[in-house]
Motif scaffolding. Structure first.
Motif, PDB file in Angstrom:
ATOM      1  N   SER A   1       0.826  -1.221   0.000  1.00 52.39           N
ATOM      2  CA  SER A   1       0.000   0.000   0.000  1.00 52.39           C
ATOM      3  C   SER A   1       0.854   1.263   0.000  1.00 52.39           C
ATOM      4  O   SER A   1       0.431   2.295  -0.509  1.00 52.39           O
ATOM      5  CB  SER A   1      -0.968  -0.001   1.178  1.00 52.39           C
ATOM      6  N   GLU A   2       2.087   1.158   0.535  1.00 49.08           N
ATOM      7  CA  GLU A   2       2.974   2.330   0.527  1.00 49.08           C
ATOM      8  C   GLU A   2       3.433   2.677  -0.883  1.00 49.08           C
ATOM      9  O   GLU A   2       3.634   3.847  -1.213  1.00 49.08           O
ATOM     10  CB  GLU A   2       4.233   2.051   1.358  1.00 49.08           C
ATOM     11  N   ASN A   3       3.639   1.642  -1.698  1.00 50.13           N
ATOM     12  CA  ASN A   3       4.153   1.847  -3.047  1.00 50.13           C
ATOM     13  C   ASN A   3       3.107   1.458  -4.069  1.00 50.13           C
ATOM     14  O   ASN A   3       2.542   0.377  -4.003  1.00 50.13           O
ATOM     15  CB  ASN A   3       5.403   0.993  -3.277  1.00 50.13           C
ATOM     16  N   GLY A   4       2.864   2.324  -5.037  1.00 51.22           N
ATOM     17  CA  GLY A   4       1.836   2.038  -6.036  1.00 51.22           C
ATOM     18  C   GLY A   4       2.109   0.768  -6.808  1.00 51.22           C
ATOM     19  O   GLY A   4       1.211   0.000  -7.127  1.00 51.22           O
ATOM     20  N   LEU A   5       3.390   0.541  -7.127  1.00 56.57           N
ATOM     21  CA  LEU A   5       3.749  -0.580  -7.988  1.00 56.57           C
ATOM     22  C   LEU A   5       4.899  -1.351  -7.344  1.00 56.57           C
ATOM     23  O   LEU A   5       6.018  -0.877  -7.276  1.00 56.57           O
ATOM     24  CB  LEU A   5       4.188  -0.003  -9.343  1.00 56.57           C
ATOM     25  N   VAL A   6       4.599  -2.535  -6.810  1.00 57.96           N
ATOM     26  CA  VAL A   6       5.636  -3.330  -6.140  1.00 57.96           C
ATOM     27  C   VAL A   6       5.715  -4.730  -6.732  1.00 57.96           C
ATOM     28  O   VAL A   6       4.681  -5.352  -6.988  1.00 57.96           O
ATOM     29  CB  VAL A   6       5.343  -3.490  -4.628  1.00 57.96           C
ATOM     30  N   ILE A   7       6.945  -5.181  -6.938  1.00 55.03           N
ATOM     31  CA  ILE A   7       7.154  -6.591  -7.291  1.00 55.03           C
ATOM     32  C   ILE A   7       8.016  -7.200  -6.192  1.00 55.03           C
ATOM     33  O   ILE A   7       9.168  -6.806  -6.007  1.00 55.03           O
ATOM     34  CB  ILE A   7       7.876  -6.750  -8.642  1.00 55.03           C
ATOM     35  N   PHE A   8       7.443  -8.136  -5.435  1.00 55.18           N
ATOM     36  CA  PHE A   8       8.225  -8.873  -4.442  1.00 55.18           C
ATOM     37  C   PHE A   8       9.041  -9.913  -5.179  1.00 55.18           C
ATOM     38  O   PHE A   8       8.507 -10.682  -5.996  1.00 55.18           O
ATOM     39  CB  PHE A   8       7.318  -9.505  -3.390  1.00 55.18           C
ATOM     40  N   SER A   9      10.348  -9.941  -4.875  1.00 56.64           N
ATOM     41  CA  SER A   9      11.243 -10.814  -5.631  1.00 56.64           C
ATOM     42  C   SER A   9      12.294 -11.419  -4.716  1.00 56.64           C
ATOM     43  O   SER A   9      12.267 -11.237  -3.506  1.00 56.64           O
ATOM     44  CB  SER A   9      11.928  -9.994  -6.724  1.00 56.64           C
ATOM     45  N   LYS A  10      13.196 -12.175  -5.331  1.00 53.79           N
ATOM     46  CA  LYS A  10      14.393 -12.661  -4.641  1.00 53.79           C
ATOM     47  C   LYS A  10      15.575 -12.254  -5.513  1.00 53.79           C
ATOM     48  O   LYS A  10      15.471 -12.241  -6.740  1.00 53.79           O
ATOM     49  CB  LYS A  10      14.363 -14.184  -4.492  1.00 53.79           C
ATOM     50  N   SER A  11      16.714 -11.965  -4.876  1.00 55.34           N
ATOM     51  CA  SER A  11      17.860 -11.460  -5.638  1.00 55.34           C
ATOM     52  C   SER A  11      18.316 -12.447  -6.704  1.00 55.34           C
ATOM     53  O   SER A  11      18.866 -12.048  -7.724  1.00 55.34           O
ATOM     54  CB  SER A  11      19.016 -11.102  -4.701  1.00 55.34           C
ATOM     55  N   SER A  12      18.073 -13.750  -6.475  1.00 56.44           N
ATOM     56  CA  SER A  12      18.534 -14.764  -7.436  1.00 56.44           C
ATOM     57  C   SER A  12      17.494 -15.092  -8.501  1.00 56.44           C
ATOM     58  O   SER A  12      17.763 -15.844  -9.418  1.00 56.44           O
ATOM     59  CB  SER A  12      18.885 -16.038  -6.679  1.00 56.44           C
ATOM     60  N   CYS A  13      16.280 -14.499  -8.383  1.00 58.29           N
ATOM     61  CA  CYS A  13      15.170 -14.889  -9.258  1.00 58.29           C
ATOM     62  C   CYS A  13      15.199 -14.158 -10.592  1.00 58.29           C
ATOM     63  O   CYS A  13      14.993 -12.943 -10.647  1.00 58.29           O
ATOM     64  CB  CYS A  13      13.841 -14.635  -8.545  1.00 58.29           C
ATOM     65  N   CYS A  14      15.463 -14.875 -11.655  1.00 64.15           N
ATOM     66  CA  CYS A  14      15.568 -14.257 -12.977  1.00 64.15           C
ATOM     67  C   CYS A  14      14.204 -14.002 -13.609  1.00 64.15           C
ATOM     68  O   CYS A  14      14.075 -13.125 -14.464  1.00 64.15           O
ATOM     69  CB  CYS A  14      16.433 -15.111 -13.897  1.00 64.15           C
ATOM     70  N   MET A  15      13.181 -14.738 -13.191  1.00 65.19           N
ATOM     71  CA  MET A  15      11.837 -14.464 -13.697  1.00 65.19           C
ATOM     72  C   MET A  15      11.351 -13.128 -13.143  1.00 65.19           C
ATOM     73  O   MET A  15      10.662 -12.375 -13.833  1.00 65.19           O
ATOM     74  CB  MET A  15      10.876 -15.596 -13.315  1.00 65.19           C
ATOM     75  N   CYS A  16      11.748 -12.827 -11.898  1.00 63.10           N
ATOM     76  CA  CYS A  16      11.406 -11.536 -11.307  1.00 63.10           C
ATOM     77  C   CYS A  16      12.036 -10.411 -12.133  1.00 63.10           C
ATOM     78  O   CYS A  16      11.401  -9.383 -12.399  1.00 63.10           O
ATOM     79  CB  CYS A  16      11.914 -11.445  -9.867  1.00 63.10           C
ATOM     80  N   TYR A  17      13.280 -10.641 -12.530  1.00 68.60           N
ATOM     81  CA  TYR A  17      13.989  -9.683 -13.382  1.00 68.60           C
ATOM     82  C   TYR A  17      13.233  -9.508 -14.697  1.00 68.60           C
ATOM     83  O   TYR A  17      13.057  -8.388 -15.184  1.00 68.60           O
ATOM     84  CB  TYR A  17      15.412 -10.188 -13.625  1.00 68.60           C
ATOM     85  N   ALA A  18      12.763 -10.607 -15.288  1.00 73.94           N
ATOM     86  CA  ALA A  18      12.030 -10.563 -16.557  1.00 73.94           C
ATOM     87  C   ALA A  18      10.752  -9.733 -16.421  1.00 73.94           C
ATOM     88  O   ALA A  18      10.442  -8.900 -17.272  1.00 73.94           O
ATOM     89  CB  ALA A  18      11.696 -11.978 -17.030  1.00 73.94           C
ATOM     90  N   VAL A  19      10.009  -9.951 -15.336  1.00 76.72           N
ATOM     91  CA  VAL A  19       8.765  -9.190 -15.124  1.00 76.72           C
ATOM     92  C   VAL A  19       9.081  -7.709 -14.948  1.00 76.72           C
ATOM     93  O   VAL A  19       8.388  -6.841 -15.478  1.00 76.72           O
ATOM     94  CB  VAL A  19       7.976  -9.749 -13.916  1.00 76.72           C
ATOM     95  N   ASN A  20      10.164  -7.421 -14.231  1.00 76.63           N
ATOM     96  CA  ASN A  20      10.610  -6.038 -14.063  1.00 76.63           C
ATOM     97  C   ASN A  20      10.915  -5.422 -15.425  1.00 76.63           C
ATOM     98  O   ASN A  20      10.507  -4.286 -15.706  1.00 76.63           O
ATOM     99  CB  ASN A  20      11.854  -6.010 -13.162  1.00 76.63           C
ATOM    100  N   MET A  21      11.612  -6.168 -16.282  1.00 74.85           N
ATOM    101  CA  MET A  21      11.958  -5.679 -17.622  1.00 74.85           C
ATOM    102  C   MET A  21      10.700  -5.404 -18.436  1.00 74.85           C
ATOM    103  O   MET A  21      10.647  -4.451 -19.218  1.00 74.85           O
ATOM    104  CB  MET A  21      12.842  -6.697 -18.361  1.00 74.85           C
ATOM    105  N   LEU A  22       9.680  -6.241 -18.260  1.00 74.80           N
ATOM    106  CA  LEU A  22       8.427  -6.029 -18.996  1.00 74.80           C
ATOM    107  C   LEU A  22       7.803  -4.701 -18.588  1.00 74.80           C
ATOM    108  O   LEU A  22       7.424  -3.894 -19.440  1.00 74.80           O
ATOM    109  CB  LEU A  22       7.446  -7.173 -18.733  1.00 74.80           C
ATOM    110  N   PHE A  23       7.723  -4.469 -17.285  1.00 74.43           N
ATOM    111  CA  PHE A  23       7.146  -3.209 -16.805  1.00 74.43           C
ATOM    112  C   PHE A  23       7.927  -2.019 -17.327  1.00 74.43           C
ATOM    113  O   PHE A  23       7.354  -1.019 -17.775  1.00 74.43           O
ATOM    114  CB  PHE A  23       7.113  -3.189 -15.272  1.00 74.43           C
ATOM    115  N   GLN A  24       9.245  -2.116 -17.273  1.00 75.96           N
ATOM    116  CA  GLN A  24      10.063  -1.000 -17.750  1.00 75.96           C
ATOM    117  C   GLN A  24       9.898  -0.808 -19.247  1.00 75.96           C
ATOM    118  O   GLN A  24       9.888   0.313 -19.742  1.00 75.96           O
ATOM    119  CB  GLN A  24      11.539  -1.223 -17.384  1.00 75.96           C
ATOM    120  N   GLY A  25       9.720  -1.911 -19.952  1.00 78.27           N
ATOM    121  CA  GLY A  25       9.502  -1.839 -21.391  1.00 78.27           C
ATOM    122  C   GLY A  25       8.231  -1.113 -21.765  1.00 78.27           C
ATOM    123  O   GLY A  25       8.119  -0.530 -22.846  1.00 78.27           O
ATOM    124  N   ILE A  26       7.234  -1.139 -20.859  1.00 78.50           N
ATOM    125  CA  ILE A  26       5.999  -0.423 -21.162  1.00 78.50           C
ATOM    126  C   ILE A  26       5.924   0.916 -20.445  1.00 78.50           C
ATOM    127  O   ILE A  26       4.881   1.552 -20.396  1.00 78.50           O
ATOM    128  CB  ILE A  26       4.743  -1.288 -20.902  1.00 78.50           C
TER     129      ILE A  26
END
Lengths: 296, 105
Positions: free
Chosen positions: B9-34
């Motif tokens: 609720s503090e942040n409008g757009l949050v992705i909970f991830s793990k530092s080793s998780c590459c799928m999290c990185y991929a989802v982040n890249m998608l958001f940045q791409g749009i």
């Protein structure tokens, strides 16, 4: 009962028979013998047909049962992939039949109801493939994303274990014309979204490669660090299964949205075009392998 | 769970991830791409990481491939990779992210 009647009739015939000439008598006897042999042959033939028919029904039932069984998850790794290869061969055969069916239906200008059924079958068939691939990914993800199970030319176009959906849209578009302006806009938006997801997944896999490579480059062979290093690497590699699944999910979603945007007839044409495209690539692979070459 | 919902609720757009998780990185890249920049919160770097992971597993349900990535838009749980990809292809994601655009992509 039959024999006594037969004997009475026979005695009656005997009187008539006695009045015939010897040649006629001989001819009649030969005819009777021939007829008897013919009846016996026919009886044997019919019995053979019945036995074969029963066998065929049994085999058909076995085949359906064997196909319905999911065998990957309960078998060790190697066996799971063997089953996948077999299932995939069946899938390709069935695909070929469906493509021929679509071609026939479109040429014969069948009604929308029948076309709708063929389109649903086609979409379900692809959904089956993605399910099979998900099971194979659990057994051996490297096998799946290597595309070893595909022909050489298909492998050339490989992106995370299959075709790039945005590229397939490019292949399909010219075959679907004429499209309304609305349809054009929707397809273009779909293609763009598709490309964005592809880029994101590609970047994710690249990152996996880089971080894995970096962690493998460190010499941690001393004590427990090696185990930790390897355990972390294994956890990373397990992430590959997600990428394979998401790539297929993207392919499935793209097909689903195209079917939504297009009319039934257009969707049928699209599925036909797609199937024929894959068939041509496979044929090209065979021709390439068989091409005449200079003896070395 | 409170920490998860609090951060969401503090942040409008949050992705909970793990530092080793590459799928999290991929989802982040998608958001940045749009054209949006989500907050990436690595739960493996948080002392309460285990509890957060359990909470996220509960939210994701049986169908999720893992606790992360877990995407929250406007404080609401949107799902994991599967849901985000589907939402993007249907055009819904771009609609939901409109208030968070700092630049049109």
């Amino acid at each position: 009962m039959k024999s006594s009647v037969h004997i009475i009739g026979y005695e009656f015939e005997l009187e008539k028979y006695a009045s015939f000439s010897p040649q006629t008598q001989r001819r009649l006897a030969q005819n009777r013998e021939a007829a008897r042999k013919s009846r016996l042959r026919k009886k044997a033939y019919v019995q053979q047909l019945e036995t074969s028919r029963l066998k065929l029904v049994q085999l058909e039932q076995e085949l359906v049962r064997a196909r319905q069984q999911t065998t990957y998850t309960t078998q060790p790794n190697g066996a799971g992939i063997g089953t996948f290869e077999m299932e995939y061969a069946h899938w390709v055969e069935e695909q070929h039949k469906q493509v021929a069916e679509l071609r026939r239906a479109l040429q014969a200008h069948v009604g929308d109801v029948e076309l709708r059924m063929l389109v649903e079958n086609g979409l379900n068939h692809y959904a089956n493939l993605f399910r099979m691939k998900a099971d194979a990914a659990k057994a051996d993800v490297f096998y799946l994303i290597s595309g070893k199970w595909r022909t050489s030319v298909e492998r050339f176009f490989l992106w995370i274990g299959g075709f790039r959906p945005s590229e397939l849209l490019n292949v399909l578009l010219p075959q679907l014309e004429p499209l309304t302006d609305q349809q054009h806009a929707e397809v273009c938006t779909l293609r763009q979204s598709c490309q964005q997801v592809e880029d994101a997944l590609s970047q994710g896999i690249e990152r996996l490669q880089q971080t894995l490579s970096q962690s493998m480059a460190l010499d941690q062979s001393i004590g427990g660090s090696y185990r930790v290093q390897m355990a972390a690497a294994i956890e990373k590699l397990e992430g590959l299964e997600s990428f394979a699944n998401q790539a297929d999910h993207l392919r499935g979603q793209t097909l689903h949205h195209m079917a939504r945007i297009l009319t039934t007839r257009q969707a049928a044409r699209g599925l036909l075009a797609l199937g024929e495209y894959f068939e041509r690539l496979r044929a090209l692979s065979s021709l390439w392998a068989a091409r005449p070459r200079e003896p070395t | 769970m409170e920490k998860v919902m609090g951060l969401a609720s503090e942040n409008g757009l949050v992705i909970f991830s793990k530092s080793s998780c590459c799928m999290c990185y991929a989802v982040n890249m998608l958001f940045q791409g749009i054209g949006v920049k989500p907050v990436m919160y690595d739960i493996d770097q948080d002392p309460e990481g285990r509890e957060m992971e359990k909470a996220l597993m509960k939210l994701g349900g049986a169908a999720a491939a893992g606790p992360v990535p877990a995407v929250f838009i406007g404080g609401k749980f949107m799902g994991s990779t599967n849901e985000i990809m589907s939402a993007h292809l249907s055009g819904q994601l771009v609609q939901m992210l409109k208030p968070f655009h700092h630049s049109m992509s």
